[in-house]
Design a protein around this motif. Sequence first.
Motif, mmCIF file in Angstrom:
data_model
loop_
_atom_site.group_PDB
_atom_site.id
_atom_site.type_symbol
_atom_site.label_atom_id
_atom_site.label_comp_id
_atom_site.label_asym_id
_atom_site.label_seq_id
_atom_site.Cartn_x
_atom_site.Cartn_y
_atom_site.Cartn_z
ATOM 1 N N MET A 18 -57.183 -90.984 -5.806
ATOM 2 C CA MET A 18 -56.836 -89.611 -5.404
ATOM 3 C C MET A 18 -56.952 -89.440 -3.892
ATOM 4 N N PRO A 19 -56.237 -88.449 -3.345
ATOM 5 C CA PRO A 19 -56.305 -88.213 -1.886
ATOM 6 C C PRO A 19 -57.722 -87.923 -1.388
ATOM 7 N N ARG A 49 -66.187 -92.068 -2.778
ATOM 8 C CA ARG A 49 -66.678 -93.378 -2.368
ATOM 9 C C ARG A 49 -67.934 -93.244 -1.506
ATOM 10 N N LYS A 50 -67.895 -92.262 -0.618
ATOM 11 C CA LYS A 50 -69.037 -92.047 0.273
ATOM 12 C C LYS A 50 -70.294 -91.728 -0.520
#
Length: 454
Positions: A272-273, A279-280
């Motif tokens: 996704m955008p 992830r962070k």
Amino acid sequence: MPTDPGTSSTPVDQPPSPRIITRSNHPISRKNIDREALKVLYRLRDAGHVAYLVGGGVRDLYLNKTPKDFDISTDAKPGQLRKIFKNSRLIGRRFRLVQVFFHGGKIIEVSTFRCRSEFDLNGVNSSKENILAANNTYGTPSDDAFRRDLTINGLFYDINDRSIIDYTGGVNDLEQGIIRLIGEPGRRVQRDPARMMRVIRHGARNNFAIEPGTWQAIIEHREKLRLCPVSRIRDELMKDLRSSASRAWAQLAMDSGIFYVLFPFYKAVHGMPESAQNRKLLLAIQAVVDRLHAGGMKLPDQLLFSLLLLPWIIAEEDLLHKNYKGPEFHRFLRKIRNVLDEVLGPMSIKRAHKESIALHLVTLPQFIRFARENSWPKWLKRKSYYRECDLFFRIFTEASGGRKIQEHIMAESARQLADKARHKPSGKRRYKKRGTPGPAFAAKKSESIFGLKK
């Protein structure tokens, strides 16, 4: 064997001449080698056998780390080893190992030098049946070195002259900080796909660069991890989650795509955008886990899985806005259980662990609310799941930029988790059922039949 420094370490047909690093040219000292491992080495030497300290123990000693295990390889066959070491036993099916026992529960594993397999090095059939075919033949030290997975794991330490024997270029790769597969990378990872996970692990733990040919082999063959037994993949994964380098591991696993082979449900979320934030959070959580592990805290497996799944559940189920009570809470709990059954099915996780994972996730919004209101109900602290859920909440809070877990809380949580691990149910059958008296045992044999009251 000459090795091109810019390519993979590929053996030739003739037995190679090893590089010998004398004691004055390497940092390994006998005083850092386990005393029992030295006893085994000296006993084998005195019995007329060739014996070396091998593998990860040599690698870690060279890097000035404390090895977890001290493994030994020798030209003595398993039957000879059993005669030399009376305090030993044989284990293994694919290849027989001898475990030598010492006081305090310490075990030193001794293996016989293994033969270099032509199937392994010079060709491979990619069918599932040929993954990890059995090979129990014995070989020479050079054969044994080239059977190993990485150059840095192919080093031998000779107790006689205290030198390092290097057939594969491992010392050079240790000096340069490179992870390199022994042999032709594509063939080696097809032979044993789990080698890809070990490449990622050692790159993460040592902060080493992965050699380009080895990295490309992982990219091309990562899907073949699905050919490995589930139990083996799970065991390899837990080694990474329990280490103090899970953040670096997660980054390398995502970059290589192995992460999405292991956890395919994450692929859509990270596509996704707005995936950068997810992830962070994932990496931040693993960084907190690394800090706790480095501080001596041993997190239970179910908590490690909960933390690994948390960013996905937050994105998939909008978890942080599901602060339910009463019947709604239990309906949501059942839903998360069903979701976990689906996504964790391939991992063959214990049902009890999945129950704990579901509770960790579903109670998180409640813990966030109680912390915001600074009001902690007494009933909550009496729950059996409170300790783990509280630690889960604190790890999430720190990873999200909140308050760092303090040292005294870490110490208390470590003690409580250790106590819980020691008092796990034994799994033995209970005689006594709820609401019924158990068998009455007599104090004296004369008053009993088979120890029970007449």
